[in-house]
Design an enzyme around this catalytic site. Structure first.
Site, PDB file in Angstrom:
ATOM      1  N   LYS A   1     -35.071  39.191 -19.097  1.00  0.00           N
ATOM      2  CA  LYS A   1     -33.765  39.956 -19.199  1.00  0.00           C
ATOM      3  C   LYS A   1     -33.918  41.305 -18.754  1.00  0.00           C
ATOM      4  O   LYS A   1     -33.161  41.771 -18.071  1.00  0.00           O
ATOM      5  CB  LYS A   1     -33.320  39.679 -20.780  1.00  0.00           C
TER       6      LYS A   1
ATOM      7  N   LYS B   1     -33.484  26.122 -16.356  1.00  0.00           N
ATOM      8  CA  LYS B   1     -32.920  25.423 -17.634  1.00  0.00           C
ATOM      9  C   LYS B   1     -31.204  25.753 -17.620  1.00  0.00           C
ATOM     10  O   LYS B   1     -30.598  26.723 -16.994  1.00  0.00           O
ATOM     11  CB  LYS B   1     -33.581  26.512 -18.731  1.00  0.00           C
TER      12      LYS B   1
ATOM     13  N   LYS C   1     -26.131  29.460 -20.639  1.00  0.00           N
ATOM     14  CA  LYS C   1     -24.798  30.171 -21.027  1.00  0.00           C
ATOM     15  C   LYS C   1     -24.622  30.807 -19.749  1.00  0.00           C
ATOM     16  O   LYS C   1     -23.556  30.975 -19.271  1.00  0.00           O
ATOM     17  CB  LYS C   1     -24.729  30.773 -22.293  1.00  0.00           C
TER      18      LYS C   1
HETATM   19  P1  AMP Z   1     -28.873  30.242 -26.458  1.00  0.00           P
HETATM   20  O1  AMP Z   1     -28.454  29.378 -25.444  1.00  0.00           O
HETATM   21  O2  AMP Z   1     -30.015  31.000 -26.030  1.00  0.00           O
HETATM   22  O3  AMP Z   1     -27.901  30.801 -27.627  1.00  0.00           O
HETATM   23  O4  AMP Z   1     -29.583  28.876 -27.387  1.00  0.00           O
HETATM   24  C1  AMP Z   1     -29.182  28.579 -28.616  1.00  0.00           C
HETATM   25  C2  AMP Z   1     -30.108  27.220 -28.863  1.00  0.00           C
HETATM   26  O5  AMP Z   1     -30.109  26.225 -27.842  1.00  0.00           O
HETATM   27  C3  AMP Z   1     -31.685  27.669 -29.026  1.00  0.00           C
HETATM   28  O6  AMP Z   1     -32.135  26.827 -30.071  1.00  0.00           O
HETATM   29  C4  AMP Z   1     -32.196  27.342 -27.774  1.00  0.00           C
HETATM   30  O7  AMP Z   1     -33.399  27.070 -27.748  1.00  0.00           O
HETATM   31  C5  AMP Z   1     -31.504  25.831 -27.454  1.00  0.00           C
HETATM   32  N1  AMP Z   1     -31.043  25.967 -25.844  1.00  0.00           N
HETATM   33  C6  AMP Z   1     -30.655  26.733 -25.201  1.00  0.00           C
HETATM   34  N2  AMP Z   1     -30.575  26.339 -23.947  1.00  0.00           N
HETATM   35  C7  AMP Z   1     -31.111  24.848 -23.943  1.00  0.00           C
HETATM   36  C8  AMP Z   1     -31.512  23.811 -22.966  1.00  0.00           C
HETATM   37  N3  AMP Z   1     -31.192  24.080 -21.508  1.00  0.00           N
HETATM   38  N4  AMP Z   1     -32.007  22.655 -23.548  1.00  0.00           N
HETATM   39  C9  AMP Z   1     -32.369  22.614 -24.655  1.00  0.00           C
HETATM   40  N5  AMP Z   1     -31.996  23.479 -25.629  1.00  0.00           N
HETATM   41  C10 AMP Z   1     -31.493  24.911 -25.239  1.00  0.00           C
END
Ligand code: AMP
Ligand code: TRP
Length: 335
Positions: free
Chosen positions: A119, A200, A203
């Site tokens: 980031k 990955k 968002k």
């Molecule tokens: P975030 O998108 O960073 O707000 O992540 C929220 C939750 O979703 C966290 O526990 C992340 O580790 C999980 N997460 C985010 N992206 C993925 C992905 N592509 N695959 C599996 N878990 C994810």
């Protein structure tokens, strides 16, 4: 496990920014929901974490985004009768413990965090809050003496850092925190982008690239288009043992949503053409997400109910956070 507690405690958090996608559901939310009966659960909408890149704060939408996220979490099966759901900024102990822990955290540990490095590399000005982000995350977890933290693979490093911070505090002062363990599913903890299976599903990329992700609130038509457009490879039919990253990702999605063992899934699709595989995956994603979208639409119309759930959640967790914070302050000479 802390003495006197009947069940292990689960804590996890999620930011009220961006649209939740299938990776979030498979890696985190479905795990939270599925394990609720086994554990004592606390789930937090981490609005303070949403401020670490100030240029990206959408002031006019953040308030509503928190409530929408609450609606979506309930729609995914979080049951307020079993799990406390609350807003981080309603419980001031999070920010307070984060400061106390920041004082025992070597900067070098924070600079080594993968998420921070990627980031920060994209920014001209890096705020101190972005560096301190994992300290606030450690405070979230340690305040509640959580045993288990269900997250996707990308968050494992932050949970390990929370353990390291707790240990350092224990060495400098006295043991006070439960050392948390990450709860990461063996398969499906890292769902890849549909348009590019080498990155990955995230968002931020979902905002830039239409075919990248499936949002939890996408219509069945959008879901089908996204899955049918997923990148595979130049082959025509599925051969277990020779799966390219795009095909492997589709099977991982199928495996996670069906709950079936991987060898069964591979055997079922062996020899089938990629478009047949995609149709089966699309059907399963639609049948999983459609009820969630419907529940979300109904729940998001009831702001009064959502505000009440969040308020009750904060009331339930506040005394736990307070008790830990008081002990920490006493150990550091503040009380
Ligand atoms: P975030 O998108 O960073 O707000 O992540 C929220 C939750 O979703 C966290 O526990 C992340 O580790 C999980 N997460 C985010 N992206 C993925 C992905 N592509 N695959 C599996 N878990 C994810
Ligand atoms: N950093 C996590 C993420 O981006 C969100 C989070 C904040 C969290 N505090 C937490 C996750 C505590 C687990 C436990 O996904």
């Amino acid at each position: 496990m802390t003495a006197g507690r009947q069940q292990q405690r689960v804590f996890s958090g999620i930011q009220p920014t961006g649209r939740l996608h299938l990776g979030n559901y498979i890696g985190a939310l479905s795990v939270w929901a599925a394990n609720q009966a086994r554990y004592d659960n606390i789930f937090c909408i981490v609005d303070l974490h949403a401020l670490t890149i100030p240029e990206a704060i959408r002031v006019e939408t953040l308030r509503a985004a928190r409530r929408e996220l609450a609606a979506l979490l309930l729609a995914c099966g979080i049951d307020p009768a079993r799990s406390a759901l609350f807003l981080q900024s309603y419980v001031p102990a999070h920010a307070e413990l984060a400061w106390l822990l920041a004082c025992v955290t070597p900067v070098g540990w924070l600079e080594r965090m993968t998420q921070y490095k990627s980031k920060a590399a994209a920014l001209t000005t890096v705020g101190a809050g972005l560096l301190e982000y994992p300290v606030l995350q450690a405070a979230d977890i340690l305040l509640y003496q959580a045993d288990l933290v269900p997250v996707g693979e990308d968050q494992r490093q932050h949970i390990e850092l929370a353990r390291d911070i707790a240990r350092r505090f224990h060495n400098l002062f006295r043991p006070v925190f439960t050392l948390p363990e990450p709860l990461v599913r063996p398969s499906g903890a890292r769902i890849m982008g549909l348009d590019d299976p080498t990155v990955k599903m995230s968002k931020s990329l979902a905002e830039e690239r239409p075919g990248h992700a499936i949002a939890l609130t996408d219509s069945p038509e959008r879901i089908r288009n996204a899955v049918m457009g997923a990148v595979t490879d130049s082959g025509r039919e599925l051969r277990p043992g020779e799966l390219s990253p795009g095909v492997a990702n589709l099977l991982t999605i199928y495996e996670a949503l069906s709950g079936r063992p991987r060898p069964d899934v591979e055997a079922e699709f062996a020899g089938q053409g990629y478009s047949a595989v995609k149709r089966a995956v699309a059907d399963l994603v639609v049948s999983t997400l459609d009820p969630i979208r419907r529940r979300y639409l109904a729940l998001s119309a009831d702001a009064g109910y959502l505000d009440r759930i969040l308020r009750e959640g904060a009331d339930r967790v506040h005394p736990i956070a307070r008790a830990t914070l008081d002990r920490v302050k006493r150990l550091m000479g503040l009380v």
